[in-house]
Design a protein around this motif. Structure first.
Motif, mmCIF file in Angstrom:
data_model
loop_
_atom_site.group_PDB
_atom_site.id
_atom_site.type_symbol
_atom_site.label_atom_id
_atom_site.label_comp_id
_atom_site.label_asym_id
_atom_site.label_seq_id
_atom_site.Cartn_x
_atom_site.Cartn_y
_atom_site.Cartn_z
ATOM 1 N N VAL A 165 -47.812 58.175 -67.951
ATOM 2 C CA VAL A 165 -47.527 57.579 -66.534
ATOM 3 C C VAL A 165 -47.078 56.340 -66.420
ATOM 4 N N PHE A 166 -47.729 55.375 -67.260
ATOM 5 C CA PHE A 166 -47.515 53.972 -67.207
ATOM 6 C C PHE A 166 -46.149 53.630 -67.718
ATOM 7 N N ALA A 218 -43.756 54.834 -64.908
ATOM 8 C CA ALA A 218 -43.809 53.942 -63.894
ATOM 9 C C ALA A 218 -42.985 52.459 -64.254
ATOM 10 N N ALA A 262 -39.359 53.651 -64.178
ATOM 11 C CA ALA A 262 -38.714 53.812 -62.786
ATOM 12 C C ALA A 262 -38.786 52.485 -62.177
ATOM 13 N N LEU A 263 -39.717 51.508 -62.435
ATOM 14 C CA LEU A 263 -39.622 50.318 -61.829
ATOM 15 C C LEU A 263 -38.464 49.394 -62.129
ATOM 16 N N ASN A 289 -33.953 53.370 -61.062
ATOM 17 C CA ASN A 289 -34.344 54.829 -60.572
ATOM 18 C C ASN A 289 -33.038 55.012 -59.527
ATOM 19 N N ASN A 322 -35.936 49.535 -56.982
ATOM 20 C CA ASN A 322 -35.942 49.411 -58.467
ATOM 21 C C ASN A 322 -35.365 47.820 -58.466
ATOM 22 N N SER A 370 -39.541 58.265 -70.850
ATOM 23 C CA SER A 370 -41.031 57.741 -70.604
ATOM 24 C C SER A 370 -41.810 58.657 -71.683
#
Length: 131
Positions: free
Chosen positions: A8-9, A12, A15-16, A19, A24, A104
């Protein structure tokens, strides 16, 4: 739970960075670098540090060939979903999200692989002392 949290990190972080939505770093920095250059540089450096941590841990844990294998498995899974008609690849935004998901997965598995290996084998990894 730990492997899921690492994934998940990683998701993230990717995606930060980029995206298909307007939210973004890449898009924000291109629109605001002339008025907020110092914030853009600071945020870029923080993202770079996060990438270095993830990539270094992934390379030390599973190596380049392991990264290739994880990515190949994820891409083969997407291929199977496409062949079964469960996935359509004509949507550009969906393709970007799938790419983020695949990358990811590589980073998340790479970061957590030492923990998985320790649980499966009972052996801990030892880092080099001279570093």
């Amino acid at each position: 739970m730990g492997l899921l949290l690492r994934w998940v990190f990683a998701f993230a972080l990717l995606a930060l960075t980029y995206n298909p939505t307007p939210w973004n770093f890449v898009r924000w920095s291109m629109e605001n670098y002339d008025t907020s250059l110092s914030i853009t540089v600071l945020m870029g450096l923080i993202l770079l540090i996060c990438y270095i941590v993830y990539l270094r841990a992934t390379l030390r844990s599973i190596g380049g060939f392991g990264m290739f294998l994880v990515l190949a498995v994820v891409l083969a899974l997407l291929w199977v979903l496409y062949d079964l008609g469960l996935l359509a690849l004509d949507n550009r935004d969906l393709n970007v999200w799938l790419g983020l998901l695949a990358l990811s997965a590589v980073l998340g598995i790479g970061l957590g692989w030492s923990h998985v290996r320790r649980r499966l084998s009972g052996q801990a990894d030892i880092d080099d002392v001279d570093e």
